[in-house]
Design a protein around this motif. Structure first.
Motif, short mmCIF file in Angstrom:
data_model
loop_
_atom_site.label_atom_id
_atom_site.label_comp_id
_atom_site.label_asym_id
_atom_site.label_seq_id
_atom_site.Cartn_x
_atom_site.Cartn_y
_atom_site.Cartn_z
N ASP A 137 -12.51 -3.63 -24.74
CA ASP A 137 -12.92 -3.42 -23.35
C ASP A 137 -11.92 -2.46 -22.70
O ASP A 137 -10.88 -2.88 -22.22
CB ASP A 137 -12.95 -4.75 -22.59
CG ASP A 137 -13.43 -4.60 -21.15
OD1 ASP A 137 -13.59 -3.46 -20.67
OD2 ASP A 137 -13.62 -5.64 -20.49
N ASN A 138 -12.26 -1.18 -22.72
CA ASN A 138 -11.30 -0.18 -22.21
C ASN A 138 -11.26 -0.10 -20.70
O ASN A 138 -10.45 0.62 -20.13
CB ASN A 138 -11.56 1.21 -22.82
CG ASN A 138 -12.93 1.75 -22.46
OD1 ASN A 138 -13.72 1.09 -21.83
ND2 ASN A 138 -13.19 2.97 -22.89
N ALA A 139 -12.11 -0.88 -20.03
CA ALA A 139 -12.10 -0.90 -18.56
C ALA A 139 -11.50 -2.19 -18.01
O ALA A 139 -11.48 -2.39 -16.80
CB ALA A 139 -13.51 -0.72 -18.02
N ILE A 140 -11.02 -3.05 -18.88
CA ILE A 140 -10.48 -4.34 -18.42
C ILE A 140 -9.37 -4.11 -17.40
O ILE A 140 -8.57 -3.19 -17.54
CB ILE A 140 -9.99 -5.20 -19.60
CG1 ILE A 140 -9.75 -6.64 -19.15
CG2 ILE A 140 -8.78 -4.60 -20.26
CD1 ILE A 140 -9.58 -7.63 -20.29
N ARG A 141 -9.37 -4.94 -16.37
CA ARG A 141 -8.33 -4.83 -15.35
C ARG A 141 -7.04 -5.43 -15.90
O ARG A 141 -7.04 -6.53 -16.44
CB ARG A 141 -8.75 -5.55 -14.07
CG ARG A 141 -9.89 -4.80 -13.37
CD ARG A 141 -10.47 -5.59 -12.25
NE ARG A 141 -11.14 -6.74 -12.86
CZ ARG A 141 -11.40 -7.87 -12.25
NH1 ARG A 141 -11.07 -8.05 -11.00
NH2 ARG A 141 -12.02 -8.86 -12.87
N VAL A 142 -5.96 -4.68 -15.76
CA VAL A 142 -4.65 -5.09 -16.26
C VAL A 142 -3.74 -5.30 -15.05
O VAL A 142 -3.43 -4.36 -14.33
CB VAL A 142 -4.04 -4.04 -17.21
CG1 VAL A 142 -2.68 -4.48 -17.71
CG2 VAL A 142 -4.99 -3.74 -18.36
N VAL A 143 -3.33 -6.54 -14.84
CA VAL A 143 -2.49 -6.88 -13.69
C VAL A 143 -1.03 -6.91 -14.12
O VAL A 143 -0.67 -7.57 -15.09
CB VAL A 143 -2.88 -8.25 -13.09
CG1 VAL A 143 -1.91 -8.67 -12.00
CG2 VAL A 143 -4.30 -8.19 -12.55
N TRP A 144 -0.21 -6.18 -13.36
CA TRP A 144 1.23 -6.16 -13.58
C TRP A 144 1.91 -6.58 -12.29
O TRP A 144 1.84 -5.88 -11.29
CB TRP A 144 1.68 -4.77 -14.01
CG TRP A 144 3.17 -4.62 -14.21
CD1 TRP A 144 4.08 -5.61 -14.44
CD2 TRP A 144 3.91 -3.40 -14.21
NE1 TRP A 144 5.33 -5.08 -14.60
CE2 TRP A 144 5.26 -3.72 -14.46
CE3 TRP A 144 3.55 -2.07 -14.04
CZ2 TRP A 144 6.24 -2.76 -14.54
CZ3 TRP A 144 4.54 -1.12 -14.12
CH2 TRP A 144 5.87 -1.46 -14.37
N CYS A 145 2.56 -7.73 -12.31
CA CYS A 145 3.36 -8.20 -11.17
C CYS A 145 4.78 -7.72 -11.40
O CYS A 145 5.54 -8.33 -12.17
CB CYS A 145 3.29 -9.71 -11.05
SG CYS A 145 1.65 -10.30 -10.63
N ASP A 146 5.11 -6.61 -10.80
CA ASP A 146 6.41 -5.96 -11.00
C ASP A 146 7.44 -6.59 -10.05
O ASP A 146 7.30 -6.53 -8.84
CB ASP A 146 6.27 -4.46 -10.72
CG ASP A 146 7.56 -3.70 -10.91
OD1 ASP A 146 8.55 -4.28 -11.41
OD2 ASP A 146 7.58 -2.52 -10.55
N THR A 147 8.47 -7.18 -10.63
CA THR A 147 9.52 -7.83 -9.84
C THR A 147 10.48 -6.83 -9.20
O THR A 147 11.27 -7.21 -8.35
CB THR A 147 10.35 -8.76 -10.73
OG1 THR A 147 11.00 -7.98 -11.73
CG2 THR A 147 9.47 -9.83 -11.37
N LEU A 148 10.41 -5.59 -9.61
CA LEU A 148 11.32 -4.53 -9.18
C LEU A 148 12.73 -4.70 -9.74
O LEU A 148 13.66 -4.01 -9.32
CB LEU A 148 11.36 -4.41 -7.65
CG LEU A 148 10.02 -4.13 -6.98
CD1 LEU A 148 10.16 -4.18 -5.46
CD2 LEU A 148 9.47 -2.79 -7.42
#
Length: 96
Positions: A56-67
């Motif tokens: 699934d090349n359109a899957i949403r990828v969530v990244w919670c960046d802590t900085l």
């Protein structure tokens, strides 16, 4: 709010134990049309993102960046985002 679904983890671990990574990804993606995966861009992220985007090349990828990541983590993330053309949803704090 949506209906909660009980999942018997022991049952599914036994059922999926001898499946290939592709079969497991296909099983997981068939669970919902509302597909999402999370990532920290850690050491195993490339493997998961590579495999899941093959299906699934359109899957949403969530990244919670802590900085608080190292510069090398941001470089790694950038490479993977570009390589797999990720549909990235990046969330980060307004304050450090």
């Amino acid at each position: 709010m949506g209906k909660m679904i009980q999942i018997d983890i022991d049952f599914w671990n036994k059922k999926l134990r001898d499946k290939t990574p592709d079969e497991i990804v296909e099983w997981a993606l068939a669970l919902s049309d509302n597909r999402i995966v999370t990532t920290s861009f850690g050491i195993y992220s490339a493997v998961l993102l590579s495999k899941i985007t093959q299906h699934d090349n359109a899957i949403r990828v969530v990244w919670c960046d802590t900085l608080y990541n190292q510069p090398s983590t941001y470089e790694h993330a950038s490479r993977l985002i570009n390589k797999y053309k990720l549909n990235i949803l990046k969330y980060q704090s307004l304050y450090t």
